[in-house]
Scaffold this motif. Structure first.
Motif, PDB file in Angstrom:
ATOM      1  N   VAL A 354      -7.177 -31.137 -48.323  1.00  0.00           N
ATOM      2  CA  VAL A 354      -7.714 -31.171 -49.511  1.00  0.00           C
ATOM      3  C   VAL A 354      -7.448 -31.831 -50.775  1.00  0.00           C
ATOM      4  O   VAL A 354      -6.241 -31.662 -51.299  1.00  0.00           O
ATOM      5  CB  VAL A 354      -8.554 -30.069 -49.961  1.00  0.00           C
ATOM      6  N   VAL A 355      -7.890 -33.019 -51.295  1.00  0.00           N
ATOM      7  CA  VAL A 355      -7.539 -33.329 -52.108  1.00  0.00           C
ATOM      8  C   VAL A 355      -8.038 -33.019 -53.759  1.00  0.00           C
ATOM      9  O   VAL A 355      -7.466 -32.821 -54.462  1.00  0.00           O
ATOM     10  CB  VAL A 355      -7.360 -35.345 -51.776  1.00  0.00           C
ATOM     11  N   THR A 356      -9.605 -32.762 -52.897  1.00  0.00           N
ATOM     12  CA  THR A 356     -10.275 -32.752 -54.116  1.00  0.00           C
ATOM     13  C   THR A 356     -11.360 -31.379 -53.776  1.00  0.00           C
ATOM     14  O   THR A 356     -12.088 -32.179 -53.124  1.00  0.00           O
ATOM     15  CB  THR A 356     -10.602 -33.895 -54.799  1.00  0.00           C
ATOM     16  N   GLY A 357     -12.022 -30.456 -54.288  1.00  0.00           N
ATOM     17  CA  GLY A 357     -13.184 -30.460 -54.327  1.00  0.00           C
ATOM     18  C   GLY A 357     -12.997 -28.947 -52.848  1.00  0.00           C
ATOM     19  O   GLY A 357     -11.709 -29.062 -53.110  1.00  0.00           O
ATOM     20  N   GLY A 358     -13.861 -28.865 -52.028  1.00  0.00           N
ATOM     21  CA  GLY A 358     -13.945 -28.193 -51.253  1.00  0.00           C
ATOM     22  C   GLY A 358     -14.568 -26.469 -51.479  1.00  0.00           C
ATOM     23  O   GLY A 358     -14.457 -26.126 -50.024  1.00  0.00           O
ATOM     24  N   LYS A 359     -15.155 -26.384 -52.457  1.00  0.00           N
ATOM     25  CA  LYS A 359     -15.513 -25.087 -52.303  1.00  0.00           C
ATOM     26  C   LYS A 359     -17.417 -25.287 -52.481  1.00  0.00           C
ATOM     27  O   LYS A 359     -18.485 -26.212 -53.703  1.00  0.00           O
ATOM     28  CB  LYS A 359     -15.711 -24.683 -53.860  1.00  0.00           C
ATOM     29  N   SER A 360     -18.053 -24.243 -52.617  1.00  0.00           N
ATOM     30  CA  SER A 360     -19.418 -24.561 -53.217  1.00  0.00           C
ATOM     31  C   SER A 360     -19.466 -23.698 -54.663  1.00  0.00           C
ATOM     32  O   SER A 360     -18.718 -23.241 -55.072  1.00  0.00           O
ATOM     33  CB  SER A 360     -20.235 -23.448 -52.119  1.00  0.00           C
ATOM     34  N   ILE A 361     -20.845 -24.479 -54.801  1.00  0.00           N
ATOM     35  CA  ILE A 361     -20.373 -23.334 -56.212  1.00  0.00           C
ATOM     36  C   ILE A 361     -22.336 -23.486 -56.783  1.00  0.00           C
ATOM     37  O   ILE A 361     -23.600 -24.045 -55.824  1.00  0.00           O
ATOM     38  CB  ILE A 361     -20.516 -25.066 -57.661  1.00  0.00           C
ATOM     39  N   GLU A 362     -22.485 -22.320 -57.341  1.00  0.00           N
ATOM     40  CA  GLU A 362     -24.211 -22.642 -57.982  1.00  0.00           C
ATOM     41  C   GLU A 362     -24.113 -23.717 -59.548  1.00  0.00           C
ATOM     42  O   GLU A 362     -23.146 -24.217 -60.336  1.00  0.00           O
ATOM     43  CB  GLU A 362     -24.475 -21.094 -58.226  1.00  0.00           C
ATOM     44  N   PRO A 363     -25.627 -23.700 -59.830  1.00  0.00           N
ATOM     45  CA  PRO A 363     -26.347 -22.959 -59.057  1.00  0.00           C
ATOM     46  C   PRO A 363     -27.297 -23.669 -58.139  1.00  0.00           C
ATOM     47  O   PRO A 363     -27.007 -24.777 -58.190  1.00  0.00           O
ATOM     48  CB  PRO A 363     -27.770 -22.771 -60.077  1.00  0.00           C
ATOM     49  N   GLY A 364     -28.327 -23.191 -57.417  1.00  0.00           N
ATOM     50  CA  GLY A 364     -28.785 -23.799 -55.686  1.00  0.00           C
ATOM     51  C   GLY A 364     -28.076 -23.967 -55.146  1.00  0.00           C
ATOM     52  O   GLY A 364     -27.384 -23.672 -55.302  1.00  0.00           O
ATOM     53  N   PHE A 365     -28.103 -25.149 -54.143  1.00  0.00           N
ATOM     54  CA  PHE A 365     -27.111 -25.750 -53.109  1.00  0.00           C
ATOM     55  C   PHE A 365     -26.882 -26.904 -53.252  1.00  0.00           C
ATOM     56  O   PHE A 365     -27.194 -27.786 -53.353  1.00  0.00           O
ATOM     57  CB  PHE A 365     -28.291 -25.656 -51.786  1.00  0.00           C
ATOM     58  N   ARG A 366     -26.062 -26.506 -53.744  1.00  0.00           N
ATOM     59  CA  ARG A 366     -24.243 -27.490 -53.698  1.00  0.00           C
ATOM     60  C   ARG A 366     -23.842 -27.420 -54.237  1.00  0.00           C
ATOM     61  O   ARG A 366     -22.716 -26.196 -53.345  1.00  0.00           O
ATOM     62  CB  ARG A 366     -23.818 -27.120 -55.335  1.00  0.00           C
ATOM     63  N   PHE A 367     -22.314 -28.189 -53.445  1.00  0.00           N
ATOM     64  CA  PHE A 367     -20.829 -27.985 -52.528  1.00  0.00           C
ATOM     65  C   PHE A 367     -20.475 -29.175 -53.203  1.00  0.00           C
ATOM     66  O   PHE A 367     -20.512 -30.604 -53.948  1.00  0.00           O
ATOM     67  CB  PHE A 367     -20.916 -28.536 -51.185  1.00  0.00           C
ATOM     68  N   GLU A 368     -19.298 -29.410 -54.420  1.00  0.00           N
ATOM     69  CA  GLU A 368     -17.798 -30.205 -54.662  1.00  0.00           C
ATOM     70  C   GLU A 368     -18.308 -30.850 -54.285  1.00  0.00           C
ATOM     71  O   GLU A 368     -17.936 -31.497 -52.935  1.00  0.00           O
ATOM     72  CB  GLU A 368     -16.621 -29.149 -54.972  1.00  0.00           C
ATOM     73  N   ASN A 369     -17.705 -32.024 -55.009  1.00  0.00           N
ATOM     74  CA  ASN A 369     -17.529 -33.301 -54.443  1.00  0.00           C
ATOM     75  C   ASN A 369     -16.318 -33.687 -53.557  1.00  0.00           C
ATOM     76  O   ASN A 369     -15.546 -33.256 -54.232  1.00  0.00           O
ATOM     77  CB  ASN A 369     -17.720 -34.721 -55.470  1.00  0.00           C
ATOM     78  N   THR A 370     -16.022 -33.944 -52.629  1.00  0.00           N
ATOM     79  CA  THR A 370     -14.816 -33.166 -51.656  1.00  0.00           C
ATOM     80  C   THR A 370     -14.040 -34.670 -50.898  1.00  0.00           C
ATOM     81  O   THR A 370     -14.607 -34.993 -50.044  1.00  0.00           O
ATOM     82  CB  THR A 370     -14.862 -32.584 -50.450  1.00  0.00           C
ATOM     83  N   LEU A 371     -12.704 -34.611 -51.020  1.00  0.00           N
ATOM     84  CA  LEU A 371     -11.897 -35.406 -50.376  1.00  0.00           C
ATOM     85  C   LEU A 371     -10.726 -34.904 -49.901  1.00  0.00           C
ATOM     86  O   LEU A 371     -10.720 -34.255 -50.167  1.00  0.00           O
ATOM     87  CB  LEU A 371     -11.632 -37.098 -51.486  1.00  0.00           C
ATOM     88  N   LEU A 372     -10.877 -35.154 -48.348  1.00  0.00           N
ATOM     89  CA  LEU A 372      -9.362 -34.821 -48.173  1.00  0.00           C
ATOM     90  C   LEU A 372      -8.811 -35.998 -47.083  1.00  0.00           C
ATOM     91  O   LEU A 372      -9.031 -36.772 -47.347  1.00  0.00           O
ATOM     92  CB  LEU A 372     -10.235 -33.853 -46.569  1.00  0.00           C
ATOM     93  N   SER A 373      -7.100 -36.107 -46.922  1.00  0.00           N
ATOM     94  CA  SER A 373      -6.324 -36.838 -46.920  1.00  0.00           C
ATOM     95  C   SER A 373      -5.971 -36.232 -45.410  1.00  0.00           C
ATOM     96  O   SER A 373      -5.325 -34.846 -44.963  1.00  0.00           O
ATOM     97  CB  SER A 373      -6.209 -37.003 -47.470  1.00  0.00           C
ATOM     98  N   VAL A 374      -5.411 -37.004 -44.255  1.00  0.00           N
ATOM     99  CA  VAL A 374      -4.377 -36.788 -43.560  1.00  0.00           C
ATOM    100  C   VAL A 374      -3.780 -37.532 -42.961  1.00  0.00           C
ATOM    101  O   VAL A 374      -3.954 -39.283 -43.226  1.00  0.00           O
ATOM    102  CB  VAL A 374      -5.441 -36.442 -41.769  1.00  0.00           C
ATOM    103  N   SER A 375      -2.485 -37.889 -42.545  1.00  0.00           N
ATOM    104  CA  SER A 375      -1.433 -38.437 -42.010  1.00  0.00           C
ATOM    105  C   SER A 375      -2.059 -39.531 -40.425  1.00  0.00           C
ATOM    106  O   SER A 375      -2.923 -39.068 -39.776  1.00  0.00           O
ATOM    107  CB  SER A 375      -0.054 -38.611 -41.736  1.00  0.00           C
ATOM    108  N   GLY A 376      -2.128 -41.265 -40.312  1.00  0.00           N
ATOM    109  CA  GLY A 376      -2.384 -41.157 -39.457  1.00  0.00           C
ATOM    110  C   GLY A 376      -1.583 -41.277 -37.570  1.00  0.00           C
ATOM    111  O   GLY A 376      -2.588 -40.542 -36.818  1.00  0.00           O
ATOM    112  N   ALA A 377      -1.003 -40.083 -38.079  1.00  0.00           N
ATOM    113  CA  ALA A 377      -0.163 -39.255 -37.304  1.00  0.00           C
ATOM    114  C   ALA A 377      -0.870 -38.515 -36.413  1.00  0.00           C
ATOM    115  O   ALA A 377      -1.357 -37.683 -35.280  1.00  0.00           O
ATOM    116  CB  ALA A 377       1.261 -39.210 -36.889  1.00  0.00           C
ATOM    117  N   ALA A 378      -0.765 -37.514 -37.233  1.00  0.00           N
ATOM    118  CA  ALA A 378      -2.014 -36.298 -37.035  1.00  0.00           C
ATOM    119  C   ALA A 378      -3.042 -36.756 -36.949  1.00  0.00           C
ATOM    120  O   ALA A 378      -3.831 -36.025 -35.843  1.00  0.00           O
ATOM    121  CB  ALA A 378      -1.987 -35.742 -39.005  1.00  0.00           C
ATOM    122  N   PHE A 379      -3.690 -37.607 -37.868  1.00  0.00           N
ATOM    123  CA  PHE A 379      -5.140 -37.637 -36.899  1.00  0.00           C
ATOM    124  C   PHE A 379      -4.830 -38.602 -35.864  1.00  0.00           C
ATOM    125  O   PHE A 379      -6.103 -38.024 -35.164  1.00  0.00           O
ATOM    126  CB  PHE A 379      -5.874 -39.179 -37.861  1.00  0.00           C
TER     127      PHE A 379
END
Length: 533
Positions: A354-379
């Motif tokens: 996880v580069v940024t984000g990754g969690k639910s937040i309130e109020p209501g139905f929300r989720f942090e803006n989320t970026l992930l990364s992975v190496s080409g080899a792992a992909f």
């Protein structure tokens, strides 16, 4: 005190559900609070009543002039336009998306446009593809299916893809089929209002009222029973891969065409020349595309692939800044944040971070803006797991070691709705390697633009190889092509001229384009061309 349930639309009338097995309410995603109206989960009696009414309507539709279908579609479009403010306000309550910016200015006009284009296609009849072979006195054209079309609407477009108003609905009606719409439980009141306008449009134009019916929700096993019924001729579905595959298995077993849009990560390749020339601008476009509608577009760019290096790292920093600075948007359902948390955990277990984000937040139905990364080899080691769709403001950046790793990533892609390639100076050789691999895996190939815009155009393909859809040869957006999913090919061999449909008669009084002896023409057949009758 007995719970008051909203009625279902069956056989041209609003009526109480028969013996509903349960009830539900929609929620306001902004606050998380339940809304006031309560809706039934229908049981087999409602399904049987709707099926029989549709089956009888199918017979009636075949005898009606095409103009009646066109008039219905146009009147329905007029009513949606007339009541757009009320419709948009209700949709905002049920989805948390803005009435003016999302619905009044964008989605409702698009829905109205689809219905009107369907009406125009009915009148022009090009979708029927009339074909005449004078040497053998053979004639063929597309016509309605012999049965009912069931349309399952999704949660993310309460108008443009709604089971009782969207593209599948318009295409099925244009082809001359009755529709049973299965509304999405995330926006039942919006669907109820739309169905009411459809019913009024039918009454006002002489269109069979039973050709438009709607149920709100069904137990899973009853959905399977519905798509398997002998009276059902085809199914349109937009939704999750799990739900789509379960229904598809039942439809396949019963021999029913099942047109499903299920999941897509819409890969974006950013080649070195493009990164070097305009990384910041592409990061802007990427952020906007990934977070529009809180990432709940089927064309959301969920996978970005580039060659690692200073420019790629700069792109990731620019994107991260934008994702972190923007407030989290509203998701459509109570379950959506939990699904995203599970999806992020799935990707990280497969090697992503996880580069940024990754969690639910309130109020209501929300989720942090989320970026992930992975190496080409792992992909490349876990391509299936790392192509899991996360339906929200999320995306995975794949950092390839070199050109070879980048085009190998293109080779292991699953089927997608879209694939994008950004390129710049010096990228032509690499583009020539990557583009053919991407082309085979997507329905729509884009250059230098993000994929979220889906124009309602006759040249649009909103489809793609599995698992994006269940059939790569069809589109759910774009008329007249979308109509042919819900059509049958009729052939007439040595049938007398006056017994033929007007599209195939010698005189061509309709003045439509026809393929006569392998040449397109609007001319009538000359006397020598028609066989003696």
């Amino acid at each position: 005190m007995t719970e008051q349930l909203q009625p279902v639309l069956i056989n041209g009338a609003w009526r109480d559900a028969t013996r509903p097995s349960a009830s539900f309410t929609a929620s306001n995603p902004t606050t998380g609070e339940n809304l006031s109206d309560t809706y039934p989960v229908s049981e087999v009696e409602d399904v049987e009543a709707a099926l029989q009414a549709s089956w009888e309507a199918a017979e009636l539709l075949r005898s009606l002039p095409a103009e009646t279908r066109a008039a219905f579609l146009e009147r329905y479009a007029e009513r949606i336009e007339q009541y757009r403010e009320d419709l948009a306000e209700v949709a905002e309550l049920e989805t948390g998306l803005p009435a003016k910016g999302r619905y009044m200015n964008t989605e409702i006009p698009r829905t109205v446009n689809q219905l009107r284009r369907a009406a125009r296609a009915v009148r022009e009849r090009t979708w029927t593809r009339p074909t005449i072979d004078t040497q053998h006195n053979l004639r063929a054209m597309f016509g309605p299916l012999h049965g009912v079309v069931v349309v399952f609407g999704p949660n993310n477009f309460p108008f443009a893809f709604n089971g009782v108003a969207g593209g599948d609905f318009a295409a099925a009606i244009a082809a001359g089929n009755p529709v049973i719409a299965k509304a999405h439980p995330a926006h039942p009141t919006t669907s109820r209002l739309l169905a009411g306008h459809a019913l009024q449009a039918a009454v006002q134009t002489g269109f069979p009222a039973a050709a438009v019916q709607m149920l709100y929700h069904l137990p899973n096993e009853l959905g399977v029973q519905l798509v398997s019924d002998r009276r059902v001729a085809a199914i349109g579905f937009t939704g999750s891969r799990g739900g789509g595959l379960a229904l598809k298995a039942a439809a396949d077993k019963a021999g029913k065409p099942f047109y499903a849009e299920m999941s897509s990560v819409n890969p974006v390749f950013v080649l070195p020349g493009a990164l070097k020339a305009r990384a910041e601008g592409i990061a802007d476009e990427f952020f906007t595309s990934c977070t529009v509608g809180t990432g709940q577009f089927c064309t959301n760019p969920g996978l970005v692939i580039m060659i690692d290096g200073p420019e790629a790292q700069a792109f990731m920093r620019e994107a991260t800044q934008r994702f972190e600075a923007a407030p989290a948007g509203v998701l459509l359902t109570r379950e959506a944040p939990r699904q995203l948390e599970r999806g992020v955990a799935h990707l990280t277990a497969a090697g992503a971070r996880v580069v940024t984000g990754g969690k639910s937040i309130e109020p209501g139905f929300r989720f942090e803006n989320t970026l992930l990364s992975v190496s080409g080899a792992a992909f490349l080691k876990a391509p299936e797991e790392l192509q899991t769709e996360l339906f929200g403001p999320t995306s995975l950046l794949v950092l390839a070691r070199d050109e070879q790793e980048l085009w190998r990533a293109a080779e292991v892609l699953e089927g997608n709705l879209t694939g994008t390639i950004y390129s710049g100076d010096g990228d032509e050789p690499l583009y020539a390697q990557v583009a053919p691999k991407v082309r085979r895996k997507v329905g729509r190939l884009l250059n230098d633009k993000m994929p979220t815009g889906v124009a309602v155009s006759s040249a649009m393909n909103h489809g793609g190889p599995y698992p994006a859809t269940s059939h790569p040869g069809f589109t759910s957006v774009g008329l007249p092509a979308a109509i042919t999913r819900f059509a049958a090919l009729y052939s007439f061999d040595n049938v007398r001229d006056h017994r033929l449909p007007p599209e195939l008669q010698d005189a061509n009084l309709l003045g439509i384009w026809r393929l006569v002896d392998d040449e397109w023409t609007r001319d009538a057949l000359r006397p020598a061309q028609g066989a003696a009758m």
